[in-house]
Design an enzyme around this catalytic site. Structure first.
Site, mmCIF file in Angstrom:
data_model
loop_
_atom_site.group_PDB
_atom_site.id
_atom_site.type_symbol
_atom_site.label_atom_id
_atom_site.label_comp_id
_atom_site.label_asym_id
_atom_site.label_seq_id
_atom_site.Cartn_x
_atom_site.Cartn_y
_atom_site.Cartn_z
ATOM 1 N N GLU A 70 -7.361 5.972 -2.450
ATOM 2 C CA GLU A 70 -7.909 4.683 -2.011
ATOM 3 C C GLU A 70 -9.371 4.864 -1.610
ATOM 4 O OE1 GLU A 70 -5.634 2.684 1.034
ATOM 5 O OE2 GLU A 70 -7.074 1.052 1.204
ATOM 6 N N ASN A 109 -1.240 -5.464 -2.936
ATOM 7 C CA ASN A 109 -0.830 -4.442 -1.971
ATOM 8 C C ASN A 109 -0.388 -5.086 -0.660
ATOM 9 O OD1 ASN A 109 -0.932 -1.588 -0.775
ATOM 10 N ND2 ASN A 109 -2.312 -2.702 0.605
ATOM 11 N N GLU A 110 0.782 -4.719 -0.185
ATOM 12 C CA GLU A 110 1.266 -5.121 1.150
ATOM 13 C C GLU A 110 0.924 -6.579 1.457
ATOM 14 O OE1 GLU A 110 0.105 -2.284 4.168
ATOM 15 O OE2 GLU A 110 1.451 -0.779 3.325
ATOM 16 N N TYR A 135 5.751 4.405 6.547
ATOM 17 C CA TYR A 135 5.091 5.510 7.260
ATOM 18 C C TYR A 135 5.915 5.830 8.498
ATOM 19 C CZ TYR A 135 1.057 4.707 4.280
ATOM 20 O OH TYR A 135 0.224 4.598 3.188
ATOM 21 N N GLU A 177 3.889 3.981 -1.361
ATOM 22 C CA GLU A 177 3.180 4.567 -0.207
ATOM 23 C C GLU A 177 4.243 5.090 0.750
ATOM 24 O OE1 GLU A 177 0.113 2.474 1.971
ATOM 25 O OE2 GLU A 177 -0.526 1.444 0.144
ATOM 26 N N GLN A 214 -2.007 9.821 1.335
ATOM 27 C CA GLN A 214 -2.773 9.723 0.127
ATOM 28 C C GLN A 214 -3.047 11.129 -0.387
ATOM 29 O OE1 GLN A 214 -6.020 6.902 0.622
ATOM 30 N NE2 GLN A 214 -4.709 5.371 1.553
#
Ligand code: AHR
Length: 528
Positions: free
Chosen positions: A50, A193-194, A266, A314, A366
């Site tokens: 990213e 994304n998200e 996460y 992710e 990442q």
């Protein structure tokens, strides 16, 4: 009196030894080569690049550095990425993409812009064509994410035209003018994304996102019908969010267009509770099962002839560099990893393999500097702890996943937050041994991946082939370190892969002692 005390002491030593041996020999892993879950998709060994902190600028790309090649790409990083065995790379974000206009980053005139996601000036000197140079040098598959926040559906379509159409329309010709005569043929594209997250620039509710993504999908597919699309699934598990509502709406609306739904997760250990933390990948498996059910529900009775898969595009440990200054600017998200984090990453990968029928892509977020396995400074780089289990899986765990039976001691977690700010969970009967098995029926090559979550005890384990026999030698690789908090640094490798003596075996069972807080990979053959 002294004599009695002596006997008592001796008895207690014998008892504790007995208990320890009993305990230590409790575990058993039974492997049946007929119990196939599905093919392990190599794309589960993906990662993510990213425009964020020093992931690109000062990470993979540093023109002018003595370490850079003719394209400004850091050669030490290129080498470490190749050795890592990463199969697919997602680009360019992340939160960044929801305010990114790809045209700013191609051609001779680059437009600097404010990156509103991470609060820096984005020079746009690295863009589509620079990324594709990097991709080719590391030998990975590219995976692009389009801007569904502040971007338009047309802009998404133009990007496909620029990268995938050989000649004719304006943007294909523009690519040629920019010096790239051949199209790249990028297969994988994610629709934003998200978009469920309130933090996303241009955040939408489920219904609005699904409609916008559906229309973008139509344009993009009409431009290149061979592309495969990924819908933005749930990433928000905070109290008040309804992640499964989001997933259901998105799947319903996009089921005729997408091949995957993307999920994000996460995990962290803010309370310093080792046992809670190392169990967190099991929550990923729970979420996988829920979404698998939703996919089946949505596809029930549908005319669609292809399944929809899950892309965990992710996932990682991320909780230290997640507030204040660590969350913004040029040094954002520079998380430093320790051994317990490496065990969690091995747990995630075991979980993806155990769900190989539905998890067909995953991206460790990442790749460099930003919550990443590779960490650089101007003079060089080092490999963080999480590099090592990932590398063993990516390089070796290819074939079909087998549904291994594991018997052994377990524990219950407390009620705890899996990720920062998320709802709490409690996990019961967490096995100390976390196992996945990958097998190649043609050659008989078998890869047995075992995390011993126990902090203090070796678990001596009997491995049993329920059909055929194991045929050694088995190569043994172990990721471990002096203690669970051990970290690596420039010039210091406390946690790494160590090759242990081979195990010679030619029978249907053998015993292996898995050391405390370790990840072990055994590679041999199972012959019929
Ligand atoms: O990977 C860091 C950030 O985490 C990404 O930009 C975003 O998608 C997620 O919230």
């Amino acid at each position: 009196m002294m004599w009695r005390l002596y006997l008592l002491a001796k008895l207690s030593v014998m008892l504790s030894f007995c208990c320890f041996s009993l305990y230590a020999q409790q575990a058993k892993i039974k492997i049946d080569p007929d119990r196939v879950i599905d093919q392990v998709d190599p794309l589960i060994y993906g990662s993510f690049v990213e425009h964020l902190g020093r992931c690109i600028y000062g990470g993979i790309y540093e023109p002018g550095s003595p370490l850079a090649d003719e394209d400004g790409l850091r050669q030490d990083v290129l080498q470490a990425v190749r050795e890592l065995g990463v199969t697919i790379l997602r680009y360019p974000g992340g939160n960044f993409v929801s305010n990114y206009h790809w045209l700013d980053g191609v051609g001779p005139e680059r437009k600097p812009r404010l990156d509103l996601a991470w609060h820096v000036l984005e020079p746009n000197t690295f863009g589509t064509n620079e990324f594709m140079k990097f991709i080719r040098k590391v030998g990975a598959e590219p995976y692009f994410t389009v801007n569904m926040g502040t971007g338009t559906i047309e802009e998404a379509q133009w990007w496909v035209e620029y990268t995938n159409v050989k000649e004719g329309p304006y943007y294909a010709e523009l690519r040629k003018q920019h010096g790239f005569p051949e199209p790249y043929g990028i297969t994988f594209w994610s629709l934003g994304n998200e978009m469920d997250g309130f933090w996303q620039l241009g955040h939408l509710n489920a219904e609005d996102y699904a409609k916008k993504a559906r229309e973008a999908a139509k344009l993009m597919k009409a431009t290149d019908p061979s592309i495969r699309l990924i819908a933005a699934g749930s990433s928000d598990f905070r109290p008040g969010a309804d992640p499964q509502h989001w997933n259901r709406v998105v799947l319903e609306e996009l089921k005729d267009y997408v091949d995957y739904i993307a999920l994000h997760m996460y995990v962290g250990n803010p309370d310093d509770n080792y046992y809670n933390f190392v169990a967190t990948p099991l929550e990923m498996e729970r979420r996988t099962q829920i979404v698998k059910g939703l996919i089946q529900q949505v596809l029930w009775g549908s005319r669609r002839d292809r399944p929809i898969y899950i892309a965990w595009d992710e996932y990682n440990v991320w909780y230290r560099a997640r507030a204040g200054e660590a969350l913004r600017g040029r040094r954002a998200l520079e998380e430093r990893y320790n051994l317990e984090d490496a065990l969690v990453i091995a747990g995630f990968l075991n979980g993806f393999i155990r769900n190989a029928d539905v998890v067909k892509m995953a991206n460790l977020a990442q790749l460099v500097n930003v919550i990443a396995p590779i960490f650089t400074n101007e003079q060089g780089m080092f490999k963080q702890t999480i590099y090592y289990p990932f590398q063993l899986f990516a390089r070796n765990a290819h074939g079909v996943a087998l549904d291994a039976f594991v018997d052994g001691p377990t524990y219950d977690t407390e009620e705890f937050f899996v990720g920062l700010g998320e709802r709490t969970t409690k996990l019961e009967n967490v096995p100390y041994l976390d196992v996945s098995v990958v097998y190649d029926p043609e050659s008989g090559r078998i890869v047995i991946n075992v995390v011993n979550r126990h902090r203090d005890q070796t678990l001596t384990t009997e491995l049993v082939a329920q059909e055929g026999r194991f045929q050694g030698p088995f190569e043994v690789y172990e990721v471990n370190g002096p203690d669970i908090k051990a970290e690596n640094d420039f010039g210091v490798e406390r946690v790494k892969t160590v090759r242990k003596p081979d195990v010679q075996v030619s029978s249907a069972r053998f015993t292996y002692a898995f050391p405390p807080h370790s990840f072990t990979q055994l590679i041999g053959r199972l012959v019929r």
